[in-house]
Design a protein around this motif. Structure first.
Motif, PDB file in Angstrom:
ATOM      1  N   TYR A 103    -114.675  30.740  80.488  1.00  0.00           N
ATOM      2  CA  TYR A 103    -113.516  31.523  80.079  1.00  0.00           C
ATOM      3  C   TYR A 103    -113.709  32.226  78.734  1.00  0.00           C
ATOM      4  N   GLU A 118    -109.468  38.173  81.875  1.00  0.00           N
ATOM      5  CA  GLU A 118    -108.146  37.565  81.731  1.00  0.00           C
ATOM      6  C   GLU A 118    -107.081  38.607  82.009  1.00  0.00           C
ATOM      7  N   ASP A 127    -105.677  36.932  86.057  1.00  0.00           N
ATOM      8  CA  ASP A 127    -107.061  36.697  85.636  1.00  0.00           C
ATOM      9  C   ASP A 127    -108.063  37.176  86.689  1.00  0.00           C
ATOM     10  N   ASN A 160    -114.448  35.138  89.889  1.00  0.00           N
ATOM     11  CA  ASN A 160    -114.602  34.331  88.668  1.00  0.00           C
ATOM     12  C   ASN A 160    -115.671  33.259  88.838  1.00  0.00           C
TER      13      ASN A 160
END
Ligand code: NI
Length: 223
Positions: free
Chosen positions: A19, A24, A74, A121
């Protein structure tokens, strides 16, 4: 017990590093690069009173492509594709029925496309693949016959604008918090028809499916 807490710590640090650079909600991406439109076309025949027994083909073109994307979550962004105007040569698909050479004319177009993209992601935070689907509007302009065809009596070429589905797969490769590179492949459903005039008689090509693959490579900036 020791092993379990070690594993948990490792997972926590992996998550933290992911992250640090993953996208985001609220991120804005701007990409600039080259976009190649490679038609995968098919066409009905040219008709002027009679079916002339030949259709049209559309060749490739490369332009400057720009994309702007905003992350609503995100993992999901909405992206707008813009480009400098594409210019495609239009040819007779087989023989030239008027004896004017293989090229029929030229057409310009702008293909603004809006896509919703889903990012996976991935754990390797530098590689961020995504898939997307959306809509395209293709605006045709500067439709014109070659001078040889104009001299043979062809004029007033006009292609109908197209509204259709678009899909893509792509990936960003993140370099740092700001810069990344991107590669993407799109398929766009672009269907049109052509109207023209031959020595006063109305002519048309009822269906021209351009349905191009659009390949792009870009440099990106994250705000
Ligand atoms: Ni189509």
């Amino acid at each position: 017990m020791k092993n379990i807490s070690f594993t948990l710590l490792t997972l926590a640090s992996l998550t933290a590093s992911q992250y640090a650079t993953a996208y985001e909600k609220g991120d804005v991406l701007l990409r600039a690069g080259l976009a190649a439109v490679i038609p995968n076309e098919s066409s009905s025949n040219i008709v002027v009173g009679n079916d002339l027994g030949v259709g049209v083909s559309v060749d490739n073109n490369v332009q400057l492509g720009l994309t702007f994307a905003y992350f609503f979550t995100d993992r999901i962004n909405i992206e707008v594709l813009a480009a400098t105007p594409f210019k495609h040569q239009i040819d007779f698909s087989t023989n030239d029925p008027l004896g004017t050479g293989n090229q029929l004319g030229d057409v310009g177009h702008l293909p603004p496309t809006v896509t919703a993209n889903y990012y996976f992601n991935t754990i390797d935070s530098s590689f961020q693949p995504y898939v997307g689907a959306g809509l395209n509007y293709t605006l045709f302009f500067n439709d014109e016959f070659t001078s040889e065809n104009s001299a043979a009596g062809l004029k007033d070429l006009s292609l109908k604008n197209s509204f259709g589905f678009a899909a893509q797969i792509g990936a960003d490769y993140i370099i740092d918090d700001t810069w990344f590179v991107n590669a993407a492949v799109r398929w766009i459903d672009i269907d049109t028809s052509a109207d023209f005039n031959l020595n006063g008689a109305a002519g048309y090509v009822q269906s021209i499916e351009i349905d191009p693959w659009v390949y792009s490579v870009s440099i990106g900036y994250r705000f």
